[in-house]
Design a protein around this motif. Structure first.
Motif, PDB file in Angstrom:
ATOM      1  N   VAL A  25      14.149 -15.776 -12.336  1.00  0.00           N
ATOM      2  CA  VAL A  25      15.572 -15.961 -12.639  1.00  0.00           C
ATOM      3  C   VAL A  25      15.908 -17.445 -12.705  1.00  0.00           C
ATOM      4  CG1 VAL A  25      17.922 -15.617 -11.774  1.00  0.00           C
ATOM      5  CG2 VAL A  25      16.282 -13.731 -11.716  1.00  0.00           C
ATOM      6  N   MET A  26      15.416 -18.219 -11.747  1.00  0.00           N
ATOM      7  CA  MET A  26      15.687 -19.658 -11.747  1.00  0.00           C
ATOM      8  C   MET A  26      15.092 -20.324 -12.982  1.00  0.00           C
ATOM      9  SD  MET A  26      15.456 -20.870  -7.776  1.00  0.00           S
ATOM     10  CE  MET A  26      14.072 -19.867  -7.224  1.00  0.00           C
ATOM     11  N   LEU A  27      13.895 -19.893 -13.376  1.00  0.00           N
ATOM     12  CA  LEU A  27      13.288 -20.440 -14.593  1.00  0.00           C
ATOM     13  C   LEU A  27      14.114 -20.080 -15.824  1.00  0.00           C
ATOM     14  CD1 LEU A  27       9.506 -19.843 -13.910  1.00  0.00           C
ATOM     15  CD2 LEU A  27      10.546 -22.032 -14.537  1.00  0.00           C
ATOM     16  N   ASP A  28      14.559 -18.846 -15.894  1.00  0.00           N
ATOM     17  CA  ASP A  28      15.399 -18.425 -17.022  1.00  0.00           C
ATOM     18  C   ASP A  28      16.677 -19.257 -17.094  1.00  0.00           C
ATOM     19  OD1 ASP A  28      13.533 -16.526 -17.732  1.00  0.00           O
ATOM     20  OD2 ASP A  28      14.653 -14.831 -16.918  1.00  0.00           O
ATOM     21  N   GLN A  29      17.266 -19.542 -15.949  1.00  0.00           N
ATOM     22  CA  GLN A  29      18.479 -20.364 -15.931  1.00  0.00           C
ATOM     23  C   GLN A  29      18.185 -21.783 -16.421  1.00  0.00           C
ATOM     24  OE1 GLN A  29      19.448 -19.353 -11.765  1.00  0.00           O
ATOM     25  NE2 GLN A  29      21.520 -18.928 -12.514  1.00  0.00           N
ATOM     26  N   CYS A  30      17.054 -22.334 -16.015  1.00  0.00           N
ATOM     27  CA  CYS A  30      16.688 -23.682 -16.456  1.00  0.00           C
ATOM     28  C   CYS A  30      16.452 -23.722 -17.961  1.00  0.00           C
ATOM     29  CB  CYS A  30      15.436 -24.165 -15.724  1.00  0.00           C
ATOM     30  SG  CYS A  30      15.684 -24.609 -14.003  1.00  0.00           S
ATOM     31  N   TRP A  31      15.684 -22.742 -18.473  1.00  0.00           N
ATOM     32  CA  TRP A  31      15.428 -22.705 -19.912  1.00  0.00           C
ATOM     33  C   TRP A  31      16.719 -22.508 -20.694  1.00  0.00           C
ATOM     34  CZ3 TRP A  31      11.467 -24.890 -21.768  1.00  0.00           C
ATOM     35  CH2 TRP A  31      10.231 -24.849 -21.131  1.00  0.00           C
ATOM     36  N   ASP A  32      17.619 -21.685 -20.181  1.00  0.00           N
ATOM     37  CA  ASP A  32      18.903 -21.462 -20.836  1.00  0.00           C
ATOM     38  C   ASP A  32      19.705 -22.760 -20.886  1.00  0.00           C
ATOM     39  OD1 ASP A  32      21.108 -19.614 -21.833  1.00  0.00           O
ATOM     40  OD2 ASP A  32      22.059 -20.469 -20.040  1.00  0.00           O
ATOM     41  N   LEU A  33      19.739 -23.483 -19.772  1.00  0.00           N
ATOM     42  CA  LEU A  33      20.468 -24.747 -19.731  1.00  0.00           C
ATOM     43  C   LEU A  33      19.865 -25.752 -20.708  1.00  0.00           C
ATOM     44  CD1 LEU A  33      22.669 -26.502 -18.456  1.00  0.00           C
ATOM     45  CD2 LEU A  33      21.036 -27.072 -16.637  1.00  0.00           C
ATOM     46  N   LEU A  34      18.556 -25.793 -20.779  1.00  0.00           N
ATOM     47  CA  LEU A  34      17.887 -26.698 -21.710  1.00  0.00           C
ATOM     48  C   LEU A  34      18.240 -26.351 -23.156  1.00  0.00           C
ATOM     49  CD1 LEU A  34      15.913 -29.082 -21.727  1.00  0.00           C
ATOM     50  CD2 LEU A  34      14.055 -27.417 -21.868  1.00  0.00           C
ATOM     51  N   ARG A  35      18.230 -25.050 -23.485  1.00  0.00           N
ATOM     52  CA  ARG A  35      18.614 -24.630 -24.844  1.00  0.00           C
ATOM     53  C   ARG A  35      20.063 -24.978 -25.144  1.00  0.00           C
ATOM     54  NH1 ARG A  35      15.066 -20.394 -23.548  1.00  0.00           N
ATOM     55  NH2 ARG A  35      16.732 -19.158 -22.656  1.00  0.00           N
ATOM     56  N   GLN A  36      20.941 -24.791 -24.154  1.00  0.00           N
ATOM     57  CA  GLN A  36      22.352 -25.153 -24.354  1.00  0.00           C
ATOM     58  C   GLN A  36      22.492 -26.642 -24.666  1.00  0.00           C
ATOM     59  OE1 GLN A  36      25.425 -23.995 -21.527  1.00  0.00           O
ATOM     60  NE2 GLN A  36      23.899 -22.668 -20.569  1.00  0.00           N
ATOM     61  N   GLU A  70      20.144 -13.101 -17.263  1.00  0.00           N
ATOM     62  CA  GLU A  70      19.248 -11.943 -17.254  1.00  0.00           C
ATOM     63  C   GLU A  70      19.779 -10.802 -18.141  1.00  0.00           C
ATOM     64  OE1 GLU A  70      16.100 -12.031 -15.780  1.00  0.00           O
ATOM     65  OE2 GLU A  70      16.781 -14.106 -15.719  1.00  0.00           O
ATOM     66  N   GLY A  71      21.043 -10.866 -18.519  1.00  0.00           N
ATOM     67  CA  GLY A  71      21.627  -9.828 -19.340  1.00  0.00           C
ATOM     68  C   GLY A  71      21.564 -10.079 -20.830  1.00  0.00           C
ATOM     69  N   TYR A  72      20.979 -11.197 -21.254  1.00  0.00           N
ATOM     70  CA  TYR A  72      20.946 -11.519 -22.673  1.00  0.00           C
ATOM     71  C   TYR A  72      20.231 -10.475 -23.517  1.00  0.00           C
ATOM     72  CZ  TYR A  72      22.569 -16.320 -21.851  1.00  0.00           C
ATOM     73  OH  TYR A  72      23.292 -17.421 -21.525  1.00  0.00           O
ATOM     74  N   LEU A  73      19.190  -9.890 -23.002  1.00  0.00           N
ATOM     75  CA  LEU A  73      18.398  -8.955 -23.801  1.00  0.00           C
ATOM     76  C   LEU A  73      18.923  -7.521 -23.716  1.00  0.00           C
ATOM     77  CD1 LEU A  73      14.802 -10.256 -23.064  1.00  0.00           C
ATOM     78  CD2 LEU A  73      16.234 -10.691 -25.052  1.00  0.00           C
ATOM     79  N   GLN A  74      19.909  -7.280 -22.917  1.00  0.00           N
ATOM     80  CA  GLN A  74      20.407  -5.913 -22.751  1.00  0.00           C
ATOM     81  C   GLN A  74      21.503  -5.607 -23.740  1.00  0.00           C
ATOM     82  OE1 GLN A  74      21.452  -5.600 -18.628  1.00  0.00           O
ATOM     83  NE2 GLN A  74      19.331  -5.771 -17.999  1.00  0.00           N
TER      84      GLN A  74
END
Length: 81
Positions: free
Chosen positions: A43-54, A77-81
């Protein structure tokens, strides 16, 4: 947080993930704890990657990357749902 800060944090989290897996392999960590900690790291990695993409998207649009914010775990975590 700069792009380099985010990339550094990603590296720290990946290193931590590798250490957890090594501990589990050596029998120092039970499987349930390993799964729980790995899920938290993911989850923390997903948040970091999301912030980087933003940040990169904002730069592409000509906006300030510093206006990007960390999204909640639920949102990321809900992006793919």
């Amino acid at each position: 947080m700069t792009e380099q800060d985010i990339l550094g944090r990603i590296k720290e989290l990946v290193d931590h993930e590798h250490e957890l897996r090594a501990q589990a392999t050596r029998g120092e960590l039970d499987p349930k704890t390993e799964r729980q900690r790995l899920a938290e790291l993911e989850v923390m990695l997903d948040q970091c990657w999301d912030l980087l993409r933003q940040r990169r998207a904002r730069i592409d649009k000509g906006d300030s990357p510093d206006d990007a914010q960390v999204n909640t775990a639920k949102q990321v975590e809900g992006y793919l749902q």
